[in-house]
Scaffold this active site. Structure first.
Site, PDB file in Angstrom:
ATOM      1  N   ASN A 114      12.339  -1.635  -3.661  1.00  0.00           N
ATOM      2  CA  ASN A 114      12.015  -2.225  -4.967  1.00  0.00           C
ATOM      3  C   ASN A 114      10.587  -1.843  -5.335  1.00  0.00           C
ATOM      4  O   ASN A 114       9.747  -1.626  -4.461  1.00  0.00           O
ATOM      5  CB  ASN A 114      12.131  -3.757  -4.881  1.00  0.00           C
ATOM      6  CG  ASN A 114      11.898  -4.418  -6.224  1.00  0.00           C
ATOM      7  OD1 ASN A 114      12.365  -3.927  -7.271  1.00  0.00           O
ATOM      8  ND2 ASN A 114      11.170  -5.528  -6.243  1.00  0.00           N
ATOM      9  N   HIS A 116       7.338  -3.281  -7.522  1.00  0.00           N
ATOM     10  CA  HIS A 116       6.874  -4.546  -8.116  1.00  0.00           C
ATOM     11  C   HIS A 116       5.460  -4.358  -8.666  1.00  0.00           C
ATOM     12  O   HIS A 116       4.592  -3.793  -7.991  1.00  0.00           O
ATOM     13  CB  HIS A 116       6.886  -5.659  -7.066  1.00  0.00           C
ATOM     14  CG  HIS A 116       6.424  -6.969  -7.636  1.00  0.00           C
ATOM     15  ND1 HIS A 116       7.235  -7.754  -8.447  1.00  0.00           N
ATOM     16  CD2 HIS A 116       5.228  -7.600  -7.564  1.00  0.00           C
ATOM     17  CE1 HIS A 116       6.550  -8.821  -8.833  1.00  0.00           C
ATOM     18  NE2 HIS A 116       5.332  -8.761  -8.310  1.00  0.00           N
ATOM     19  N   SER A 143       3.276  -2.187  -5.983  1.00  0.00           N
ATOM     20  CA  SER A 143       3.747  -2.122  -4.595  1.00  0.00           C
ATOM     21  C   SER A 143       5.181  -1.608  -4.568  1.00  0.00           C
ATOM     22  O   SER A 143       5.988  -1.963  -5.438  1.00  0.00           O
ATOM     23  CB  SER A 143       3.748  -3.522  -3.954  1.00  0.00           C
ATOM     24  OG  SER A 143       2.471  -4.119  -4.006  1.00  0.00           O
ATOM     25  N   ASP A 152      10.377 -10.565  -3.736  1.00  0.00           N
ATOM     26  CA  ASP A 152       9.194  -9.696  -3.714  1.00  0.00           C
ATOM     27  C   ASP A 152       8.440  -9.830  -2.378  1.00  0.00           C
ATOM     28  O   ASP A 152       7.217  -9.689  -2.330  1.00  0.00           O
ATOM     29  CB  ASP A 152       8.241 -10.022  -4.883  1.00  0.00           C
ATOM     30  CG  ASP A 152       8.932  -9.845  -6.235  1.00  0.00           C
ATOM     31  OD1 ASP A 152       9.740  -8.912  -6.364  1.00  0.00           O
ATOM     32  OD2 ASP A 152       8.658 -10.642  -7.141  1.00  0.00           O
TER      33      ASP A 152
HETATM   34  C1  GAR Z   1       8.311  -2.263 -13.843  1.00  0.00           C
HETATM   35  O1  GAR Z   1       6.966  -2.546 -14.166  1.00  0.00           O
HETATM   36  C2  GAR Z   1       8.650  -2.835 -12.477  1.00  0.00           C
HETATM   37  O2  GAR Z   1       7.578  -2.775 -11.585  1.00  0.00           O
HETATM   38  C3  GAR Z   1       8.981  -4.256 -12.829  1.00  0.00           C
HETATM   39  O3  GAR Z   1       9.705  -4.175 -14.020  1.00  0.00           O
HETATM   40  C4  GAR Z   1       9.246  -3.053 -14.760  1.00  0.00           C
HETATM   41  C5  GAR Z   1      10.445  -2.239 -15.164  1.00  0.00           C
HETATM   42  O4  GAR Z   1      10.077  -1.169 -15.988  1.00  0.00           O
HETATM   43  N1  GAR Z   1       9.723  -4.886 -11.776  1.00  0.00           N
HETATM   44  C6  GAR Z   1       9.585  -6.153 -11.424  1.00  0.00           C
HETATM   45  O5  GAR Z   1       8.839  -6.919 -12.005  1.00  0.00           O
HETATM   46  C7  GAR Z   1      10.424  -6.588 -10.229  1.00  0.00           C
HETATM   47  N2  GAR Z   1       9.946  -7.826  -9.697  1.00  0.00           N
HETATM   48  P1  GAR Z   1      11.088   0.011 -16.294  1.00  0.00           P
HETATM   49  O6  GAR Z   1      12.432  -0.635 -16.679  1.00  0.00           O
HETATM   50  O7  GAR Z   1      10.468   0.730 -17.452  1.00  0.00           O
HETATM   51  O8  GAR Z   1      11.218   0.859 -15.067  1.00  0.00           O
END
Ligand code: GAR
Length: 233
Positions: A114, A116, A143, A152
């Site tokens: 994942n 994060h 991360s 997470d």
């Molecule tokens: C990203 O910033 C990712 O790190 C976050 O969601 C966004 C998705 O962007 N993930 C989380 O918060 C997971 N806990 P994307 O759809 O443009 O890849």
């Protein structure tokens, strides 16, 4: 640059919930030298941009809409059914915003990553950029971690830091963090695909060395653009 041959590509399934900019980064790197075959993209939300990105790249795209399941276990079971059809060796969560149950987690233990948007263990959960600004932090980051049952909370493999700049808004900070995600996540996936990164029994090794803290591989310009060896090389 030549693409790695098909037989050396790690089969992966990517789980998304929204824009899919990390998915796009992986698609772009897979067209270059990242040795993965994205067998399917699955979203828990219909109509999101990430699904269009998958379709544009001719990758099978599925929606498993969580709102259609009464119980979380039923959603997880359907997700597993769709994932396993593609026999992935790695599950890549890229902005997938659902909490998964123990059966799902155990099934893919050691083969689910994942990304994060924080320097874990700081700021797990949602809304990280706004919370970082509200706390007056000077630094922030991203991360990549193995997925465990703790939200997470799985072992962190790698991180990249970004400064918090005067006048930052959550949007500006998010954009700066996301740019790092797009470099860091494919890099870590490449390590896994090359057999360099392993996780078992809570222990993570990179090149047979146990990680006691996250690596920060994007410090120098050279490392940012380091080539990713194909599997078995
Ligand atoms: C990203 O910033 C990712 O790190 C976050 O969601 C966004 C998705 O962007 N993930 C989380 O918060 C997971 N806990 P994307 O759809 O443009 O890849």
């Amino acid at each position: 640059m030549t693409s790695p041959s098909a037989k050396h590509r790690l089969p992966i399934v990517v789980l998304i919930s929204g824009d899919g900019s990390n998915l796009q980064a992986i698609i772009d790197r897979a067209a270059d030298n990242l040795p993965v075959e994205i067998r399917a993209v699955i979203s828990n939300r219909a109509g999101v941009t990430g699904l269009q990105r998958a379709q544009q790249a001719m990758i099978p795209a599925h929606v498993v809409d969580h709102t259609r399941f009464r119980a979380r276990d039923d959603f997880d079971r359907e997700l597993i059914r769709v994932i396993d059809r593609y026999r992935p060796e790695l599950i890549v969560m890229a902005g997938f915003m659902r909490i998964l149950g123990q059966d799902f987690i155990s099934r893919y233990a050691g083969r689910a990553l994942n990304v994060h948007p924080s320097l874990l263990p700081a700021y797990p959960g949602l809304d990280t950029h706004r919370r970082v600004l509200a706390a007056g932090e000077r630094g922030h980051g991203v991360s990549v971690h193995f997925v465990t049952s703790e939200l997470d909370g799985g072992p962190v493999v790698a991180q990249a830091r970004v400064p918090v700049l005067p006048g930052d808004t959550a949007e500006r900070l998010a954009a700066r963090v996301r740019a790092e995600e797009h470099v860091l996540y494919p890099l870590v996936i490449g390590w896994f695909a090359a057999g360099r990164l392993k996780s078992s029994g809570g222990k993570v090794t990179l090149d047979d060395v146990t990680l006691t803290q996250p690596v920060e591989p994007l410090h120098t310009a050279d490392e940012r653009h380091a080539s990713i060896p194909a599997r078995g090389q």
